[in-house]
Motif scaffolding. Structure first.
Motif, short mmCIF file in Angstrom:
data_model
loop_
_atom_site.label_atom_id
_atom_site.label_comp_id
_atom_site.label_asym_id
_atom_site.label_seq_id
_atom_site.Cartn_x
_atom_site.Cartn_y
_atom_site.Cartn_z
N SER A 290 0.83 -1.21 0.00
CA SER A 290 0.00 0.00 0.00
C SER A 290 0.87 1.26 0.00
CB SER A 290 -0.96 0.01 1.19
OG SER A 290 -0.26 0.03 2.40
N ARG A 291 1.97 1.23 0.73
CA ARG A 291 2.87 2.39 0.73
C ARG A 291 3.41 2.63 -0.66
NH1 ARG A 291 8.75 3.35 3.70
NH2 ARG A 291 8.96 5.49 2.95
N MET A 292 3.83 1.55 -1.33
CA MET A 292 4.37 1.69 -2.67
C MET A 292 3.31 2.24 -3.62
SD MET A 292 6.94 1.46 -4.71
CE MET A 292 8.12 0.49 -3.80
N SER A 293 2.12 1.70 -3.56
CA SER A 293 1.05 2.14 -4.44
C SER A 293 0.75 3.62 -4.26
CB SER A 293 -0.20 1.30 -4.17
OG SER A 293 -1.24 1.72 -5.01
N HIS A 294 0.60 4.06 -3.02
CA HIS A 294 0.31 5.47 -2.75
C HIS A 294 1.47 6.37 -3.16
CE1 HIS A 294 -3.52 4.81 -0.84
NE2 HIS A 294 -2.99 3.93 -0.02
N HIS A 295 2.68 5.93 -2.87
CA HIS A 295 3.83 6.78 -3.19
C HIS A 295 4.01 6.90 -4.70
CE1 HIS A 295 7.23 9.10 -1.88
NE2 HIS A 295 7.85 8.64 -2.96
N ILE A 296 3.86 5.81 -5.41
CA ILE A 296 4.00 5.86 -6.87
C ILE A 296 2.90 6.74 -7.47
CG2 ILE A 296 3.92 4.49 -9.00
CD1 ILE A 296 6.58 4.32 -7.33
N ALA A 297 1.71 6.67 -6.92
CA ALA A 297 0.61 7.53 -7.41
C ALA A 297 0.98 9.01 -7.23
CB ALA A 297 -0.69 7.21 -6.69
N ARG A 298 1.58 9.36 -6.09
CA ARG A 298 1.99 10.75 -5.86
C ARG A 298 3.11 11.16 -6.82
NH1 ARG A 298 1.15 9.07 -0.52
NH2 ARG A 298 3.37 8.71 -0.18
N MET A 299 4.07 10.27 -7.02
CA MET A 299 5.17 10.58 -7.94
C MET A 299 4.66 10.69 -9.37
SD MET A 299 8.33 8.27 -6.47
CE MET A 299 9.53 8.95 -7.63
N ALA A 300 3.71 9.85 -9.75
CA ALA A 300 3.13 9.93 -11.09
C ALA A 300 2.39 11.25 -11.27
CB ALA A 300 2.19 8.74 -11.33
N GLY A 301 1.71 11.69 -10.23
CA GLY A 301 1.02 12.97 -10.28
C GLY A 301 1.95 14.14 -10.50
N ARG A 302 3.21 13.98 -10.10
CA ARG A 302 4.22 15.02 -10.29
C ARG A 302 5.02 14.80 -11.57
NH1 ARG A 302 6.94 13.75 -5.20
NH2 ARG A 302 8.70 14.94 -6.00
N GLY A 303 4.68 13.73 -12.32
CA GLY A 303 5.33 13.47 -13.60
C GLY A 303 6.69 12.80 -13.52
N LEU A 304 7.06 12.26 -12.35
CA LEU A 304 8.37 11.63 -12.17
C LEU A 304 8.40 10.20 -12.67
CD1 LEU A 304 9.10 12.98 -8.58
CD2 LEU A 304 10.00 13.87 -10.75
N VAL A 305 7.28 9.52 -12.59
CA VAL A 305 7.16 8.13 -13.03
C VAL A 305 5.80 7.95 -13.68
CG1 VAL A 305 8.66 7.19 -11.20
CG2 VAL A 305 6.18 7.31 -10.84
N VAL A 306 5.66 6.83 -14.40
CA VAL A 306 4.36 6.42 -14.91
C VAL A 306 4.16 4.96 -14.54
CG1 VAL A 306 4.23 8.08 -16.81
CG2 VAL A 306 5.25 5.82 -17.19
N ARG A 307 2.90 4.58 -14.49
CA ARG A 307 2.53 3.18 -14.26
C ARG A 307 2.13 2.60 -15.60
NH1 ARG A 307 -1.69 -0.17 -13.81
NH2 ARG A 307 -1.82 -1.59 -12.06
#
Length: 155
Positions: A73-90
Motif C-alpha cells: 500500500s505504501r508503494m502504491s500510494h507513493h507511486i501515485a503521488r510521484m506519477a502525479g508530479r510526472g516523475l514516473v508512470v505506471r
C-alpha cells in the motif's frame, strides 16, 4: 517452557543505540537536504535510484516493493503521488493482466540528475569524510552480511 531473553550487554547496547542514532540522524538530514534543494523526498530519491539502476528505467511493482522493503500500500500510494508530479508512470504488464511496471519519465531522470551531485556531496560531508577506508570496508562487509541474512529470512 519460557525462553531466556538474551539481553544486550552494555557494549552491545551502546553499539546498537549508536548505530540507530546514526541511521536516524543521517537519514533525516539527507532527506531534509534533498527536499530543500531538489523538491524530492528521501523515498522519491530511493525510487528514482532503483529505477535508474535497471534496464529501460522500468521495474515491476512487486520487485520495487521488495527492493525498498516497503508495504504494497505504501508503494502504491507513493507511486501515485510521484506519477502525479510526472516523475514516473505506471504501465500495465502485457504478459500479466494483474502486474504493472513503474517507469521513470524524462522528468524523473532530470530530477535525479539534478539532485544527485548535491546528494553525493552531502553523503561525503556528513559521512564518508569521517570514516577511514578500512572502516568503510568493514561497514560494507557488516552491512552486506546483515542484509543477506534479512533477505534469506524472507525467502
Amino acid at each position: 517452557m519460557a525462553e531466556t531473553v538474551r539481553w544486550l550487554t552494555p557494549e552491545e547496547q551502546h553499539a546498537w543505540r549508536s548505530f540507530t542514532r546514526l541511521h536516524e540522524r543521517l537519514g533525516g538530514r539527507l532527506s531534509r537536504l534533498l527536499q530543500a534543494e531538489s523538491n524530492l523526498s528521501g523515498p522519491d530519491f530511493a525510487v528514482l535510484v532503483h529505477l535508474t539502476d535497471v534496464p529501460d528505467g522500468r521495474q515491476r511493482y512487486q520487485e520495487l516493493t521488495r527492493a525498498l522493503d516497503w508495504e504494497k500500500s505504501r508503494m502504491s500510494h507513493h507511486i501515485a503521488r510521484m506519477a502525479g508530479r510526472g516523475l514516473v508512470v505506471r504501465e500495465d504488464c502485457p504478459e500479466d493482466g494483474r502486474g504493472a511496471f513503474v517507469v521513470i519519465t524524462d522528468a524523473g531522470r532530470a530530477a535525479i540528475e539534478a539532485a544527485a551531485p548535491r546528494h553525493v556531496e552531502a553523503v561525503r560531508e556528513l559521512f564518508l569524510d569521517h570514516v577511514t577506508p578500512s572502516e568503510l570496508r568493514v561497514l560494507a562487509q557488516l552491512s552486506e552480511r546483515v542484509v543477506n541474512k534479512l533477505d534469506d529470512d524472507q525467502r
